[in-house]
Design an enzyme around this catalytic site. Structure first.
Site, mmCIF file in Angstrom:
data_model
loop_
_atom_site.group_PDB
_atom_site.id
_atom_site.type_symbol
_atom_site.label_atom_id
_atom_site.label_comp_id
_atom_site.label_asym_id
_atom_site.label_seq_id
_atom_site.Cartn_x
_atom_site.Cartn_y
_atom_site.Cartn_z
ATOM 1 N N LYS A 77 -4.587 15.560 3.008
ATOM 2 C CA LYS A 77 -3.793 15.503 1.503
ATOM 3 C C LYS A 77 -4.009 15.660 0.446
ATOM 4 O O LYS A 77 -3.449 16.664 -0.370
ATOM 5 C CB LYS A 77 -2.596 14.896 1.065
ATOM 6 C CG LYS A 77 -2.263 13.380 1.179
ATOM 7 C CD LYS A 77 -1.143 13.698 0.593
ATOM 8 C CE LYS A 77 -1.314 12.060 0.328
ATOM 9 N NZ LYS A 77 -0.034 11.256 0.035
ATOM 10 N N ASP A 78 -5.628 15.012 -0.150
ATOM 11 C CA ASP A 78 -6.356 15.471 -1.198
ATOM 12 C C ASP A 78 -6.874 16.751 -1.387
ATOM 13 O O ASP A 78 -7.853 16.947 -1.858
ATOM 14 C CB ASP A 78 -7.138 14.275 -1.246
ATOM 15 C CG ASP A 78 -6.166 13.150 -2.062
ATOM 16 O OD1 ASP A 78 -4.824 13.120 -1.925
ATOM 17 O OD2 ASP A 78 -7.280 11.633 -1.317
ATOM 18 N N SER A 126 4.061 10.690 -7.331
ATOM 19 C CA SER A 126 4.335 11.917 -6.726
ATOM 20 C C SER A 126 6.056 12.668 -6.784
ATOM 21 O O SER A 126 7.186 12.714 -6.345
ATOM 22 C CB SER A 126 4.457 11.981 -5.056
ATOM 23 O OG SER A 126 5.025 13.169 -4.712
ATOM 24 N N ARG A 128 6.795 15.746 -5.674
ATOM 25 C CA ARG A 128 7.491 16.260 -4.527
ATOM 26 C C ARG A 128 8.945 14.625 -3.658
ATOM 27 O O ARG A 128 9.425 14.960 -3.865
ATOM 28 C CB ARG A 128 6.555 16.358 -3.457
ATOM 29 C CG ARG A 128 6.838 16.472 -2.160
ATOM 30 C CD ARG A 128 6.124 16.235 -0.899
ATOM 31 N NE ARG A 128 5.017 15.355 -0.821
ATOM 32 C CZ ARG A 128 5.420 14.286 -0.493
ATOM 33 N NH1 ARG A 128 6.780 14.076 0.401
ATOM 34 N NH2 ARG A 128 5.124 13.171 -0.327
ATOM 35 N N ARG A 129 8.246 13.358 -3.679
ATOM 36 C CA ARG A 129 9.137 12.098 -3.967
ATOM 37 C C ARG A 129 10.081 12.598 -4.442
ATOM 38 O O ARG A 129 10.943 12.721 -4.748
ATOM 39 C CB ARG A 129 8.543 11.203 -3.514
ATOM 40 C CG ARG A 129 7.312 11.320 -2.692
ATOM 41 C CD ARG A 129 6.019 9.618 -2.416
ATOM 42 N NE ARG A 129 5.236 10.409 -0.930
ATOM 43 C CZ ARG A 129 3.875 9.844 -0.604
ATOM 44 N NH1 ARG A 129 3.848 8.738 -2.391
ATOM 45 N NH2 ARG A 129 3.652 9.360 -0.045
ATOM 46 N N ARG A 146 1.075 4.209 -10.922
ATOM 47 C CA ARG A 146 -0.766 4.753 -10.456
ATOM 48 C C ARG A 146 -1.664 3.634 -9.819
ATOM 49 O O ARG A 146 -0.605 2.725 -9.624
ATOM 50 C CB ARG A 146 -0.982 5.391 -11.391
ATOM 51 C CG ARG A 146 -1.283 6.778 -11.786
ATOM 52 C CD ARG A 146 -1.304 7.802 -10.440
ATOM 53 N NE ARG A 146 -2.981 7.713 -10.065
ATOM 54 C CZ ARG A 146 -3.205 7.922 -10.536
ATOM 55 N NH1 ARG A 146 -4.379 8.405 -11.603
ATOM 56 N NH2 ARG A 146 -4.973 8.116 -9.709
ATOM 57 N N GLY A 147 -2.516 4.130 -9.007
ATOM 58 C CA GLY A 147 -3.398 2.896 -8.244
ATOM 59 C C GLY A 147 -3.529 2.939 -7.315
ATOM 60 O O GLY A 147 -2.182 3.642 -6.441
ATOM 61 N N ASN A 148 -4.763 2.524 -6.585
ATOM 62 C CA ASN A 148 -4.245 2.531 -4.693
ATOM 63 C C ASN A 148 -3.102 1.803 -4.574
ATOM 64 O O ASN A 148 -2.433 1.015 -5.162
ATOM 65 C CB ASN A 148 -5.511 1.577 -4.561
ATOM 66 C CG ASN A 148 -6.135 0.301 -5.246
ATOM 67 O OD1 ASN A 148 -5.263 -0.208 -4.921
ATOM 68 N ND2 ASN A 148 -7.492 0.082 -5.259
ATOM 69 N N THR A 151 -3.075 -2.103 -5.800
ATOM 70 C CA THR A 151 -2.223 -2.329 -7.251
ATOM 71 C C THR A 151 -1.025 -1.814 -7.197
ATOM 72 O O THR A 151 0.009 -2.187 -7.754
ATOM 73 C CB THR A 151 -3.293 -1.173 -8.061
ATOM 74 O OG1 THR A 151 -4.811 -0.945 -7.686
ATOM 75 C CG2 THR A 151 -3.091 -1.148 -9.212
ATOM 76 N N ARG A 152 -0.547 -1.417 -6.316
ATOM 77 C CA ARG A 152 0.838 -0.098 -7.032
ATOM 78 C C ARG A 152 1.889 -1.771 -6.291
ATOM 79 O O ARG A 152 2.593 -2.183 -6.756
ATOM 80 C CB ARG A 152 0.874 0.827 -5.637
ATOM 81 C CG ARG A 152 0.801 1.710 -6.607
ATOM 82 C CD ARG A 152 1.012 3.150 -5.700
ATOM 83 N NE ARG A 152 -0.257 4.188 -6.386
ATOM 84 C CZ ARG A 152 0.206 5.222 -6.739
ATOM 85 N NH1 ARG A 152 1.364 6.044 -5.550
ATOM 86 N NH2 ARG A 152 -0.817 6.651 -6.089
ATOM 87 N N CYS A 240 -1.027 19.578 -7.392
ATOM 88 C CA CYS A 240 -0.629 18.259 -7.206
ATOM 89 C C CYS A 240 0.830 18.206 -8.409
ATOM 90 O O CYS A 240 1.442 17.895 -8.509
ATOM 91 C CB CYS A 240 -0.938 17.180 -8.091
ATOM 92 S SG CYS A 240 -2.429 16.092 -7.007
#
Length: 340
Positions: A77-78, A126, A128-129, A146-148, A151-152, A240
């Site tokens: 998806k990236d 997102s 979309r979400r 945000r963040g990986n 982090t989230r 995006c």
């Protein structure tokens, strides 16, 4: 072989692909090179605002081009629907669960989104979400996070800012955090992102040896579903910065594609489903067509006619939505997002 960002998920994804390759080719030696990308460095800006389509891929492609690495593992998806010349997706691995998942703050353990108190804040980066869930759960508030993954989850657990966050189920599962999934969002609740849950291996398009090697990883069902999804997005010119969502299913030789576009607040939307037969035999397709790409994917071991049918399905569904006014919905969404 390179992996995007040194984050744990990227490493796990790369390791899983290397593991599959080692089993197939026990005599080869695979070396993993960790790299970080622009997308990982800009952690304080909403993804949809950054606007650089190849955010997670540029540095990795440079390394491929310079022959520093031979393959790069990505979340499909990236990857943009058009790859730069000289690159191709040489393998799309069997898809993990593509659905979105809700992870709740410990104090909301056992709840679902509909049971959260009014004005509860849900974190998602997102569009979309957010667009789909705002429409379905108007009593909740949605904010960027945000963040990986690490982090989230930390932000969720250690502060009181969010009641829950929405993440891809596949990433949570790969990280071994499946037990944190409090609710899986069905396609009726939330259609997923193009390519979500699938890993892609990007290679040099002309490197026949590497292409042949990684092609063994292709999962035919996943390839056909993702070709249809990517063709749908490409024809819509989605990315995006606009809410585009899909759901696909392959059953008895029929490929079903549901696709939708949304306004940012979800109030305006178009959603349709189409199907096509992908029941074609594998033909010997060596010769001039042997490196045909379908929306960036090279899959010689999947019947060419089936790939074509999948791509046409995506284009036709996008055309149907465009004929019903999708362009307007998406351009307004894009303008509003740019103005945020």
């Amino acid at each position: 072989m390179a992996e995007p960002d040194a984050a744990a998920l990227a490493r796990i994804q790369t390791d899983s692909v290397v593991e599959m390759l080692r089993e197939l080719y026990p005599d080869l030696r695979f070396e993993i090179v960790a790299m970080s990308t622009t997308g990982d460095k800009i952690l304080d800006t909403a993804l949809s605002k950054i606007g650089e389509k190849s955010l997670f891929t540029k540095e990795l492609e440079n390394a491929l081009e310079r022959n520093e690495v031979d393959l790069v593992v990505h979340s499909l998806k990236d990857l943009p629907t058009s790859l730069p010349p000289g690159f191709t997706i040489g393998a799309v691995c069997k898809r993990e669960n593509p659905l979105d998942a809700v992870v709740f703050h410990p104090k909301n353990c056992g709840k679902t989104l509909s049971l959260l108190p009014e004005k509860s804040v849900i974190g998602t980066s997102s569009l979309r979400r957010a667009a789909q869930l705002k429409k379905k759960f108007p009593q909740l508030e949605f904010r960027d996070i945000r963040g990986n993954l690490n982090t989230r989850l930390k932000k969720l657990d250690e502060k009181e800012d969010f009641s829950a966050i929405i993440l891809a189920a596949a990433g949570l599962k790969r990280m071994g955090w499946e037990n944190r999934i409090g609710q899986l969002l069905s396609p009726e609740d939330c259609l997923y992102a193009v390519g979500q849950g699938a890993l892609a291996v990007e290679v040099r398009a002309k490197d026949q040896e590497i292409l042949n090697m990684v092609s063994a990883l292709h999962d035919a069902d996943t390839v056909l579903r993702c070709i249809a999804e990517r063709a749908f997005m490409k024809h819509l010119e989605g990315g995006c910065s606009v809410p585009v969502a899909v759901n696909t299913m392959l059953k008895d030789g029929q490929l079903y594609l549901t696709g939708a576009v949304y306004s940012l607040d979800g109030s305006d939307s178009l959603k349709e489903t189409m199907q096509t037969s992908v029941n074609y035999p594998q033909q010997n397709e060596d010769g001039p067509n042997d490196d045909v790409q379908h929306v960036g994917i090279t899959a010689k071991n999947v019947p060419g006619q089936a790939q074509e049918a999948a791509e046409n399905l995506g284009v036709e569904l996008a055309s149907l939505l465009l004929s019903k006014g999708a362009k307007h919905i998406l351009s307004v969404a894009r303008q509003l997002n740019d103005a945020r």
